[in-house]
Design a protein around this motif. Sequence first.
Motif, PDB file in Angstrom:
ATOM      1  N   LEU A  72       0.945  -1.181  -0.062  1.00  0.00           N
ATOM      2  CA  LEU A  72      -0.019   0.025   0.007  1.00  0.00           C
ATOM      3  C   LEU A  72       0.881   1.300  -0.131  1.00  0.00           C
ATOM      4  O   LEU A  72       1.640   1.376   0.999  1.00  0.00           O
ATOM      5  N   VAL A  73       0.811   2.044  -1.155  1.00  0.00           N
ATOM      6  CA  VAL A  73       1.589   3.174  -1.381  1.00  0.00           C
ATOM      7  C   VAL A  73       0.797   4.404  -0.247  1.00  0.00           C
ATOM      8  O   VAL A  73      -0.313   4.551  -0.248  1.00  0.00           O
ATOM      9  N   PRO A  75      -0.213   9.595  -2.871  1.00  0.00           N
ATOM     10  CA  PRO A  75       0.016   9.689  -4.528  1.00  0.00           C
ATOM     11  C   PRO A  75       1.054  10.167  -5.263  1.00  0.00           C
ATOM     12  O   PRO A  75       1.553  11.261  -4.288  1.00  0.00           O
ATOM     13  N   GLY A 120       3.202   7.445 -11.034  1.00  0.00           N
ATOM     14  CA  GLY A 120       2.988   5.908 -11.274  1.00  0.00           C
ATOM     15  C   GLY A 120       1.995   5.675 -10.190  1.00  0.00           C
ATOM     16  O   GLY A 120       1.477   4.316 -10.174  1.00  0.00           O
ATOM     17  N   ASN A 121       1.615   6.201  -9.091  1.00  0.00           N
ATOM     18  CA  ASN A 121       0.717   5.778  -8.110  1.00  0.00           C
ATOM     19  C   ASN A 121      -0.423   6.828  -7.705  1.00  0.00           C
ATOM     20  O   ASN A 121      -0.337   7.541  -6.749  1.00  0.00           O
ATOM     21  N   GLN A 122      -1.230   7.214  -8.611  1.00  0.00           N
ATOM     22  CA  GLN A 122      -2.099   8.330  -8.578  1.00  0.00           C
ATOM     23  C   GLN A 122      -3.504   7.918  -7.916  1.00  0.00           C
ATOM     24  O   GLN A 122      -4.019   8.762  -7.514  1.00  0.00           O
ATOM     25  N   ASP A 123      -3.736   6.796  -7.769  1.00  0.00           N
ATOM     26  CA  ASP A 123      -4.741   6.094  -7.060  1.00  0.00           C
ATOM     27  C   ASP A 123      -4.515   4.831  -6.228  1.00  0.00           C
ATOM     28  O   ASP A 123      -3.315   4.263  -6.515  1.00  0.00           O
ATOM     29  N   GLY A 124      -5.482   4.289  -5.569  1.00  0.00           N
ATOM     30  CA  GLY A 124      -5.111   3.041  -4.840  1.00  0.00           C
ATOM     31  C   GLY A 124      -4.194   3.082  -3.591  1.00  0.00           C
ATOM     32  O   GLY A 124      -3.549   2.171  -3.114  1.00  0.00           O
ATOM     33  N   THR A 125      -4.064   4.649  -3.138  1.00  0.00           N
ATOM     34  CA  THR A 125      -3.141   4.776  -2.026  1.00  0.00           C
ATOM     35  C   THR A 125      -3.878   4.946  -0.677  1.00  0.00           C
ATOM     36  O   THR A 125      -5.109   4.885  -0.511  1.00  0.00           O
ATOM     37  N   ASN A 180      -6.196   7.949  -0.624  1.00  0.00           N
ATOM     38  CA  ASN A 180      -7.381   7.749  -1.126  1.00  0.00           C
ATOM     39  C   ASN A 180      -8.355   6.795  -0.386  1.00  0.00           C
ATOM     40  O   ASN A 180      -9.401   7.383   0.034  1.00  0.00           O
ATOM     41  N   LYS A 185       6.268   1.696   0.572  1.00  0.00           N
ATOM     42  CA  LYS A 185       5.268   0.876  -0.066  1.00  0.00           C
ATOM     43  C   LYS A 185       5.276  -0.410   0.706  1.00  0.00           C
ATOM     44  O   LYS A 185       4.122  -0.906   1.061  1.00  0.00           O
TER      45      LYS A 185
END
Length: 324
Positions: A102-103, A106, A109-114, A117, A140
Motif C-alpha cells: 500500500l503506497v 499519490p 505511477g501511483n495516482q490512486d489506490g493509496t 485515497n 510501500k
Amino acid sequence: MTKQLKLSEIVPEHLFGKRLDQVLAEMFPDYSRSRIKEWILANSVQVNGQACAIPRQKMLGGEQIEILADIPEEERFDAEPIALDIIFEDEHILVINKPAGLVVHPGAGNQDGTLLNALLHHCPAIAEVPRAGIVHRLDKDTTGLMVIAKTIPAQTHLVEAMQAREITREYEAVCYGTMTGGGTVKQPIGRHQTKRTLMAVNENGKPAVTHYRVMEKYRAHTRLRLRLETGRTHQIRVHMTFISHPLVGDPVYGGRPRPPRQAGEELLQLLRNFKRQALHAAMLKLAHPITGQLLEWHAPLPDDLVALNDALRADTQQHGMDFV
C-alpha cells in the motif's frame, strides 16, 4: 497553485509579554509554528497596521493582528473504498496497521489506490487537512503502525511532536549477517550522489540516528528491534546497509539473497521469493495531540515475517547454531 489566506484577530490580554511567534501560534493553532515564522519573516504579518518581521518582538495585549499570506492549494484526490486495518480512532486521530504493497501518498505511477485515497473515503472531512492528515510515511512494502491526524490542530501538534522527537517508533527487521550485539548508527542521510532516486549516507545530508538491538540470532541472519530518533527517507534501510547488514528482501539496498550454507530447499525458496524489505513498524507511542494522554500501540508481525523467522530459526536449530 496558491490561495490567499486572510486572518484578523486582537491579541488577548493574557498573552502579555509573549513573543509575536508564540502569540500567533496560540491565536491560530491550525497553523504550524514553522509556517507562522515564515509569514513573519516574509512581512505577511501586520501589528497595528505595520508589517512586523521580528518573531521575537514582545506583545503587550490588545494589538490588532492581520495576516495576509499565500498558501499552497491542496491537490484534490479521489476517495476510494480501500479497506483499512484500524487500531485506534477518535475524533482527532487515526492509527492504522498498514499492509505491504500500500503506497501512502499519490505520486508518479501511483495516482490512486493509496492510503490517502482510502482516508478520504473513510473520513471525508479529512480532505480539509493538508496531505489528508498524513504526518509520517512508511515505504510501500514496509508494514505496520502509522498515525494520521483527522483535524488541522491535531496535525499541527503531531508534526511538532515528530520534529521534537517526542514520538517513539520501534520496528522489527531481519537483516543479513550475524550481529554480536546492539548499537547505534548516527550517520547523515541525503540523496545518493549518482542515483538520484535513492538515499545514502551523505556527509551533506540531514542528521539521522537509528538505535538497534538483537532479538534473535540465526546462522546467517539476525532478527532486530530498531528505534528511530529521526525519520529520514529509507532511514533504517540505508543505515543497515551502511553497516553491512542490509535487510532481507530489500529490492533497492539489499543486494542478492545470502542464504546460509547447506540451507534446505524450503528456506532457499522462501528467501528467493521474499520480494520486500523485512521491516515492520511494530510499536508507536505518543502523547495524544489534543488531550495529552500518553498512548501506545503494538502491531503483530505479518504472516510473511513470521514465516521468515520460523524458517530461519528451524534452519539454525537443525545445524546446531553453526554460524557462517
